[in-house]
Design a protein around this motif. Structure first.
Motif, PDB file in Angstrom:
ATOM      1  N   LEU B 151       0.840  -1.191   0.000  1.00 24.85           N
ATOM      2  CA  LEU B 151       0.000   0.000   0.000  1.00 24.85           C
ATOM      3  C   LEU B 151       0.874   1.239   0.000  1.00 24.85           C
ATOM      4  CD1 LEU B 151      -3.018   0.900   0.262  1.00 24.85           C
ATOM      5  CD2 LEU B 151      -2.691   0.952   2.729  1.00 24.85           C
ATOM      6  N   SER B 152       0.774   2.029  -1.073  1.00 25.17           N
ATOM      7  CA  SER B 152       1.537   3.287  -1.103  1.00 25.17           C
ATOM      8  C   SER B 152       0.682   4.365  -1.772  1.00 25.17           C
ATOM      9  CB  SER B 152       2.851   3.078  -1.866  1.00 25.17           C
ATOM     10  OG  SER B 152       2.589   2.461  -3.111  1.00 25.17           O
ATOM     11  N   PRO B 153      -0.304   4.857  -1.046  1.00 28.15           N
ATOM     12  CA  PRO B 153      -1.212   5.838  -1.650  1.00 28.15           C
ATOM     13  C   PRO B 153      -0.572   7.213  -1.784  1.00 28.15           C
ATOM     14  CG  PRO B 153      -1.785   5.467   0.642  1.00 28.15           C
ATOM     15  CD  PRO B 153      -0.661   4.528   0.340  1.00 28.15           C
ATOM     16  N   THR B 154      -1.040   7.945  -2.778  1.00 31.83           N
ATOM     17  CA  THR B 154      -0.594   9.334  -2.951  1.00 31.83           C
ATOM     18  C   THR B 154      -1.464  10.220  -2.048  1.00 31.83           C
ATOM     19  OG1 THR B 154      -2.198   9.716  -4.709  1.00 31.83           O
ATOM     20  CG2 THR B 154      -0.033   8.885  -5.374  1.00 31.83           C
ATOM     21  N   PRO B 155      -1.003  11.469  -1.785  1.00 36.09           N
ATOM     22  CA  PRO B 155      -1.836  12.374  -0.960  1.00 36.09           C
ATOM     23  C   PRO B 155      -3.241  12.557  -1.543  1.00 36.09           C
ATOM     24  CG  PRO B 155       0.368  13.258  -1.192  1.00 36.09           C
ATOM     25  CD  PRO B 155       0.317  12.063  -2.076  1.00 36.09           C
ATOM     26  N   LEU B 156      -3.322  12.641  -2.895  1.00 38.23           N
ATOM     27  CA  LEU B 156      -4.637  12.822  -3.523  1.00 38.23           C
ATOM     28  C   LEU B 156      -5.534  11.615  -3.230  1.00 38.23           C
ATOM     29  CD1 LEU B 156      -6.543  14.402  -5.458  1.00 38.23           C
ATOM     30  CD2 LEU B 156      -5.609  13.009  -7.318  1.00 38.23           C
ATOM     31  N   GLU B 157      -4.971  10.425  -3.330  1.00 39.36           N
ATOM     32  CA  GLU B 157      -5.755   9.206  -3.068  1.00 39.36           C
ATOM     33  C   GLU B 157      -6.267   9.183  -1.627  1.00 39.36           C
ATOM     34  OE1 GLU B 157      -3.815   6.009  -6.244  1.00 39.36           O
ATOM     35  OE2 GLU B 157      -2.887   6.263  -4.272  1.00 39.36           O
ATOM     36  N   PHE B 163     -13.073  11.329   1.587  1.00 37.75           N
ATOM     37  CA  PHE B 163     -14.401  11.743   1.095  1.00 37.75           C
ATOM     38  C   PHE B 163     -15.228  10.511   0.682  1.00 37.75           C
ATOM     39  CE2 PHE B 163     -12.351  15.902   0.688  1.00 37.75           C
ATOM     40  CZ  PHE B 163     -13.378  16.727   1.150  1.00 37.75           C
ATOM     41  N   ALA B 164     -14.546   9.552   0.062  1.00 46.11           N
ATOM     42  CA  ALA B 164     -15.266   8.388  -0.492  1.00 46.11           C
ATOM     43  C   ALA B 164     -15.892   7.531   0.605  1.00 46.11           C
ATOM     44  CB  ALA B 164     -14.314   7.542  -1.344  1.00 46.11           C
ATOM     45  N   ILE B 234     -12.476   1.523  -1.667  1.00 49.48           N
ATOM     46  CA  ILE B 234     -11.271   0.693  -1.474  1.00 49.48           C
ATOM     47  C   ILE B 234     -10.273   0.969  -2.592  1.00 49.48           C
ATOM     48  CG2 ILE B 234     -10.368  -1.647  -1.268  1.00 49.48           C
ATOM     49  CD1 ILE B 234     -13.168  -2.507  -0.280  1.00 49.48           C
ATOM     50  N   GLU B 235     -10.780   0.939  -3.835  1.00 41.64           N
ATOM     51  CA  GLU B 235      -9.891   1.150  -4.986  1.00 41.64           C
ATOM     52  C   GLU B 235      -9.261   2.537  -4.958  1.00 41.64           C
ATOM     53  OE1 GLU B 235      -8.978  -0.820  -7.483  1.00 41.64           O
ATOM     54  OE2 GLU B 235     -10.133  -2.564  -6.836  1.00 41.64           O
ATOM     55  N   SER B 236      -9.996   3.515  -4.390  1.00 43.97           N
ATOM     56  CA  SER B 236      -9.437   4.874  -4.374  1.00 43.97           C
ATOM     57  C   SER B 236      -8.155   4.937  -3.552  1.00 43.97           C
ATOM     58  CB  SER B 236     -10.471   5.867  -3.844  1.00 43.97           C
ATOM     59  OG  SER B 236     -10.672   5.663  -2.453  1.00 43.97           O
ATOM     60  N   LEU B 237      -8.020   4.025  -2.597  1.00 44.25           N
ATOM     61  CA  LEU B 237      -6.805   4.027  -1.770  1.00 44.25           C
ATOM     62  C   LEU B 237      -5.777   2.993  -2.239  1.00 44.25           C
ATOM     63  CD1 LEU B 237      -5.849   5.565   0.825  1.00 44.25           C
ATOM     64  CD2 LEU B 237      -6.419   3.509   2.089  1.00 44.25           C
ATOM     65  N   VAL B 238      -6.240   1.806  -2.596  1.00 44.08           N
ATOM     66  CA  VAL B 238      -5.288   0.724  -2.895  1.00 44.08           C
ATOM     67  C   VAL B 238      -5.057   0.526  -4.383  1.00 44.08           C
ATOM     68  CG1 VAL B 238      -5.989  -0.489  -0.801  1.00 44.08           C
ATOM     69  CG2 VAL B 238      -6.960  -1.192  -2.966  1.00 44.08           C
ATOM     70  N   GLY B 239      -6.000   0.995  -5.219  1.00 43.81           N
ATOM     71  CA  GLY B 239      -5.855   0.802  -6.656  1.00 43.81           C
ATOM     72  C   GLY B 239      -5.023   1.912  -7.251  1.00 43.81           C
ATOM     73  N   ARG B 244      -8.757  11.415 -12.944  1.00 43.11           N
ATOM     74  CA  ARG B 244     -10.087  11.529 -13.555  1.00 43.11           C
ATOM     75  C   ARG B 244     -11.041  10.494 -12.955  1.00 43.11           C
ATOM     76  NH1 ARG B 244     -12.357   8.918 -17.744  1.00 43.11           N
ATOM     77  NH2 ARG B 244     -14.018   9.986 -18.902  1.00 43.11           N
ATOM     78  N   ASP B 245     -10.573   9.247 -12.824  1.00 43.99           N
ATOM     79  CA  ASP B 245     -11.436   8.193 -12.270  1.00 43.99           C
ATOM     80  C   ASP B 245     -11.794   8.473 -10.810  1.00 43.99           C
ATOM     81  OD1 ASP B 245     -11.539   6.852 -14.611  1.00 43.99           O
ATOM     82  OD2 ASP B 245      -9.937   5.424 -14.120  1.00 43.99           O
ATOM     83  N   LEU B 246     -10.815   9.024 -10.079  1.00 40.87           N
ATOM     84  CA  LEU B 246     -11.078   9.340  -8.668  1.00 40.87           C
ATOM     85  C   LEU B 246     -12.186  10.394  -8.546  1.00 40.87           C
ATOM     86  CD1 LEU B 246      -7.420   9.534  -7.262  1.00 40.87           C
ATOM     87  CD2 LEU B 246      -9.103   7.778  -6.729  1.00 40.87           C
ATOM     88  N   LEU B 247     -12.063  11.445  -9.367  1.00 40.21           N
ATOM     89  CA  LEU B 247     -13.056  12.518  -9.282  1.00 40.21           C
ATOM     90  C   LEU B 247     -14.412  12.063  -9.826  1.00 40.21           C
ATOM     91  CD1 LEU B 247     -10.786  15.565 -10.238  1.00 40.21           C
ATOM     92  CD2 LEU B 247     -11.485  14.765  -7.971  1.00 40.21           C
TER      93      LEU B 247
END
Lengths: 261, 280
Positions: B151-157, B163-164, B234-239, B244-247
């Motif tokens: 797991l290595s999420p970016t700050p945006l993720e 929020f998600a 889940i995907e927003s953090l681990v995927g 664009r997909d996040l927003l």
């Protein structure tokens, strides 16, 4: 003999009471179909990526799911309703009504409730078991069938013991209703052979929560994997667990002061 | 004394709504902190589900040389450990709670309160989340130590994930609440609730990551609310979702919250006409 007669009487009363709500049969049927359907989808998904899971083929695992659903039906029919009633009685102080009766209290609190429509789940489990066994290559001998029966009986006793020990905790911790969620969650581990799990989890779901003994051991008997020493050990463990449960129930009872006085 | 009488009521309304949410959430935190054992029972029972899935898929991945459909054992671990947090956030005032509220006669008292009924449930369960997250932390550390997630999420993720999970909470609250309205017509809604949960399990990413599902299931999941309550957070953090997909995912959640709210309001206004209270 008296205990058997009391148990039989409560069973009949419970059945008569439940038979008034016949629509519940169809509700239960639909719930069982959903439960079995979800399990089958998961099974299909897993075996679309592999041929065997820790040596268990798809039909063998279907048999194991059958045992798990069957035993789940037994728990939901006979064990869980009684334990939920016990928790409620301790919370509301109405356990006095059971304690003041001239019969063994443990027996009374264990046989008061029967949810007969949950038998549908037992039937679903038996069907799954037979469908699974039809696909298993090895034939089942008489010894396997006897071992299966004994193992299932021991499994039922162990699950009862676990439930009663946990429910007895209500004498100390009043809000115990989430123990149901705890058990239902952990019981799902029984859908897969315990040998799949890492050591710490395997031992936990074998000795702390006896899912391994209750589900995997009977399924091993049917798939000719069971060693007789394992069955003997399960029998010994079952007897010890029952003795401990009986002692713990009496120990807990001493901490119950009632609320109606 | 000069008071802007035209603006004060509106401002006061939002202010009092804010105060109500804060107070109810604080009450929920104080109340639930008293029941740590029972909260832990619930949580331990709940984490059994992802642990089972995780162990099964890890076993298959190891047999297949370390990955299934491109998902490695570490990624499975990350998925199902984050799953446990998302699942905690997804506990809402759902259909079984509605059944209990009606059966035990508590609804009559709730109807006397001045605000829309949804606010009470949303606020209380939102407060409960803070207790749940605190209790969840040691479990997450334990699971991470055992299963070694990648797991290595970016700050945006991380921001989108925060929020998600609240978006997922709201989507699920609306739809579970709508299903709960069924209790006004029948006392045997359990089978319908089970059907809803089974559908959710298959189409949300709760049972398995949607990547492992057939293509048509993945396509179908995009057009239903379930994926936005489990798979997307889940995907927003681990995927490795694009910005664009996040927003777009957050927008989809907002859309489903709106649809769910309309459905709930329609169902509630119809259901409450059937409610009859007897008692003192």
């Amino acid at each position: 003999m008296s205990s058997l007669r009391v148990g039989w009487l409560f069973l009949r009363m419970g059945v008569i009471n439940e038979l008034q709500y016949r629509v519940n049969f169809f509700v239960q049927l639909l719930q069982s179909l959903i439960q079995v359907g979800t399990a089958l989808v998961m099974l299909e998904l897993v075996y679309s990526h592999t041929n065997a899971l820790n040596g268990w083929t798809q039909p063998e695992l279907l048999s194991l799911i059958g045992v798990q659903v069957l035993l789940g039906g037994f728990i939901h029919t006979f064990i869980q309703p009684n334990m939920q009633q016990l928790m409620q009685d301790v919370q509301q102080g109405t356990l006095d009504y059971a304690l003041t009766k001239p019969e063994d209290a443990q027996l009374l609190i264990s046989v008061r409730m029967v949810r007969i429509w949950q038998v549908v789940e037992i039937v679903s489990g038996v069907i799954l078991l037979f469908v699974g066994l039809a696909g298993v290559e090895n034939s089942i001998g008489v010894g396997d069938a006897i071992a299966f029966g004994i193992a299932l009986l021991i499994g039922g006793v162990l699950v009862y013991c676990f439930w009663l020990v946990m429910t007895t905790g209500a004498f100390w911790v009043v809000r115990m209703e989430n123990v149901l969620e705890l058990f239902e969650g952990i019981y799902q581990t029984g859908r897969w052979p315990v040998t799949v799990y890492p050591g710490w989890l395997r031992y936990s779901v074998t000795f702390l929560v006896p899912i391994g003994f209750a589900v995997t051991v009977p399924a091993e008997a049917l798939t000719s994997r069971l060693q007789w020493p394992t069955l003997v050990f399960a029998l010994g463990f079952g007897c010890a667990a029952f003795a401990f449960t009986r002692w713990f129930w009496h120990f807990g009872l001493r901490h119950y002061s009632g609320a109606s006085a | 004394m000069s008071v802007d009488v035209a603006r004060l009521p509106e401002a006061g309304r939002w202010r009092s709504l804010y105060d109500f949410y804060v107070t109810t959430m604080r009450t929920a935190i104080a109340s639930q902190l008293q029941y740590r054992v029972t909260n832990y029972f619930y949580m331990l029972g709940m984490i059994a589900e992802p642990v089972v899935y995780l162990v099964v898929w890890t076993t298959i991945a190891k047999d297949q040389g370390g990955a299934v459909n491109g998902i490695t054992t570490g990624e499975f671990a990350a998925y199902y450990i984050v799953w446990t947090l998302v699942r905690n956030m997804n506990i809402v005032f759902g259909a079984p709670f509605w059944e209990e509220r009606i059966r035990e006669g508590r609804l009559a008292g709730d109807l006397l309160k001045p605000m829309y009924i949804l606010h009470y449930d949303l606020a209380y369960f939102a407060g409960w989340k803070f207790v749940v997250v605190v209790l969840w932390l040691p479990i997450a550390f334990g699971l991470s130590a055992v299963f070694h997630p990648t797991l290595s999420p970016t700050p945006l993720e991380i921001v989108v994930f925060i929020f998600a999970i609240w978006g997922a909470y709201l989507v699920r609250s609306m739809f579970q609440g709508t299903i709960g309205m069924l209790n006004f017509w029948t006392t045997r809604g359990a089978a319908v609730f089970d059907l809803y949960i089974a559908t959710e399990m298959l189409l949300s990413g709760r049972l398995v990551p949607l990547q492992l599902m057939p293509g048509w299931v993945q396509t179908l999941a995009n057009f239903l609310p379930f994926k936005w309550t489990f798979g997307f957070p889940i995907e927003s953090l681990v995927g490795n979702l694009s910005t664009r997909d996040l927003l777009l995912g957050l927008c989809a959640q907002a859309l489903w919250i709106g649809i769910g709210l309309v459905l709930f309001k329609v169902a509630w206004s119809s259901a409450i006409k059937r409610f009859v209270s007897v008692g003192n």
